[in-house]
Design an enzyme around this catalytic site. Sequence first.
Site, mmCIF file in Angstrom:
data_model
loop_
_atom_site.group_PDB
_atom_site.id
_atom_site.type_symbol
_atom_site.label_atom_id
_atom_site.label_comp_id
_atom_site.label_asym_id
_atom_site.label_seq_id
_atom_site.Cartn_x
_atom_site.Cartn_y
_atom_site.Cartn_z
ATOM 1 N N VAL A 1 1.979 11.239 3.388
ATOM 2 C CA VAL A 1 3.297 10.608 3.232
ATOM 3 C C VAL A 1 3.342 9.857 1.898
ATOM 4 O O VAL A 1 4.323 9.932 1.154
ATOM 5 C CB VAL A 1 3.586 9.644 4.408
ATOM 6 C CG1 VAL A 1 4.808 8.771 4.120
ATOM 7 C CG2 VAL A 1 3.782 10.434 5.695
ATOM 8 N N GLU B 1 6.272 16.963 3.832
ATOM 9 C CA GLU B 1 4.863 16.765 3.439
ATOM 10 C C GLU B 1 3.985 17.935 3.885
ATOM 11 O O GLU B 1 4.334 18.692 4.794
ATOM 12 C CB GLU B 1 4.318 15.450 3.996
ATOM 13 C CG GLU B 1 4.292 15.397 5.495
ATOM 14 C CD GLU B 1 3.209 14.497 6.052
ATOM 15 O OE1 GLU B 1 2.085 14.486 5.531
ATOM 16 O OE2 GLU B 1 3.488 13.822 7.054
ATOM 17 N N ASP C 1 -8.822 -0.810 7.261
ATOM 18 C CA ASP C 1 -8.206 0.521 7.219
ATOM 19 C C ASP C 1 -6.698 0.429 7.410
ATOM 20 O O ASP C 1 -6.188 0.330 8.530
ATOM 21 C CB ASP C 1 -8.837 1.432 8.282
ATOM 22 C CG ASP C 1 -8.413 2.889 8.105
ATOM 23 O OD1 ASP C 1 -7.534 3.171 7.256
ATOM 24 O OD2 ASP C 1 -8.975 3.747 8.805
ATOM 25 N N LYS D 1 2.212 6.454 14.812
ATOM 26 C CA LYS D 1 1.461 6.930 15.971
ATOM 27 C C LYS D 1 0.904 5.737 16.739
ATOM 28 O O LYS D 1 0.454 4.765 16.144
ATOM 29 C CB LYS D 1 0.309 7.829 15.516
ATOM 30 C CG LYS D 1 0.765 9.181 15.030
ATOM 31 C CD LYS D 1 -0.360 9.964 14.388
ATOM 32 C CE LYS D 1 -0.763 9.389 13.059
ATOM 33 N NZ LYS D 1 0.168 9.623 11.966
ATOM 34 N N LYS E 1 -7.235 16.374 1.513
ATOM 35 C CA LYS E 1 -6.098 15.514 1.881
ATOM 36 C C LYS E 1 -5.906 14.514 0.757
ATOM 37 O O LYS E 1 -6.795 13.703 0.487
ATOM 38 C CB LYS E 1 -6.427 14.817 3.202
ATOM 39 C CG LYS E 1 -5.441 13.726 3.626
ATOM 40 C CD LYS E 1 -5.887 13.108 4.947
ATOM 41 C CE LYS E 1 -5.178 11.799 5.235
ATOM 42 N NZ LYS E 1 -5.712 11.124 6.430
ATOM 43 N N SER F 1 -3.219 2.445 5.920
ATOM 44 C CA SER F 1 -2.796 3.620 5.157
ATOM 45 C C SER F 1 -2.102 3.221 3.858
ATOM 46 O O SER F 1 -1.293 2.281 3.829
ATOM 47 C CB SER F 1 -1.835 4.457 5.996
ATOM 48 O OG SER F 1 -1.356 5.548 5.241
ATOM 49 N N ALA F 2 -2.401 3.963 2.789
ATOM 50 C CA ALA F 2 -1.693 3.774 1.520
ATOM 51 C C ALA F 2 -0.228 4.199 1.637
ATOM 52 O O ALA F 2 0.555 3.961 0.716
ATOM 53 C CB ALA F 2 -2.382 4.560 0.412
ATOM 54 N N ASP F 3 0.153 4.794 2.776
ATOM 55 C CA ASP F 3 1.579 5.079 3.009
ATOM 56 C C ASP F 3 2.378 3.777 2.869
ATOM 57 O O ASP F 3 3.489 3.779 2.337
ATOM 58 C CB ASP F 3 1.812 5.635 4.422
ATOM 59 C CG ASP F 3 1.266 7.055 4.604
ATOM 60 O OD1 ASP F 3 0.752 7.644 3.633
ATOM 61 O OD2 ASP F 3 1.361 7.560 5.743
#
Length: 304
Positions: free
Chosen positions: A105, A25, A137, A158, A85, A139-141
């Site tokens: 990602v 990535e 919130d 993380k 981003k 992540s769309a990951d």
Amino acid sequence: MPRPFVLSTEVSDAIAARRPVVALESTIISHGLPRPRNHDAALEFESILRDAGVTPATIAVLDGVARVGLDSDGVRRIAEEPLAKASVRDLPIIAAAGLSAATTVAATSHLASLAGIRVFATGGLGGVHRGASSSFDESADLSTLAVTPVTVVSAGVKSVLDIAATLERLESLSVPVVGFGTTTFPSFWLRESTFTLDWSVDDAAQVAGIMRAHDALGNRQGIVVANPIPLHEQWDPAEHDRVLTEALALADAEGITGKAVTPFLLLKIVELSGGRSLEVNLDLARNNVRVAARIATEWAALNA
Ligand code: PSU
Ligand code: MN
């Protein structure tokens, strides 16, 4: 308008010949690591793969073209230019406007899969943020992995995130999670979190076997391979906890929200740790690239 999706010759030749390929990535390079170390890191991840006989496919959008496989100028650009981003939803907007962006990602997995690449190495997955029950919130990951058949090697998520909630979401989204040589989910800079995994594998061949079974069963999700950093390379847990608390408080005080949260925290943590977190971040990412190379090699052997 140029074609919005292009594979480098090196990558398309490798895919056509069924040789091993690993996607990398660009957001970790553009937004996750400070300059100039980020450029060295991007080049190093590619050369780790080449030395293992694997073709690297670093992915980014440059001048409106989503590129799978960058030349040396492309790698320099993702490290040096102030890029946007891009997650999956941003890709068509950036492409149509002829802009450039680093891919997360989610966006990298999406483009890798579109190119026919099955293995992807990153540092840490995005996940559910702390406080997500009110901020939403997440992540769309995660939602992308639910519909994208790519095996992602990461050092877990993380510890700035809500790890428990992230693991719950991966379960709800039917994304398989396997520990690589561990039954404890790692927490990025640290080898362990307090969360146990149901499944672990001992080697790369086992992952390739799971991928084959996954396909045969008609599954279309990604697979998360959680690869912990070796104990001697991990960050000192007490310092980790101290810096993390401080960084989270600063993000809160400065009102950082949305897609700025992850880059803010990562760079603040490098600063507050006097660079220590950066060395650990690089070590865990290299370690993920090495494991991804082995998985891609086993996968290519299975499909030869
Ligand atoms: N993990 C890292 N460094 C990073 C990221 C993750 O070690 O820079 C990036 C990845 O690109 C991931 C993104 O997809 O952060 C998640 O951002 P968000 O939380 O805004 O979805
Ligand atoms: Mn977010």
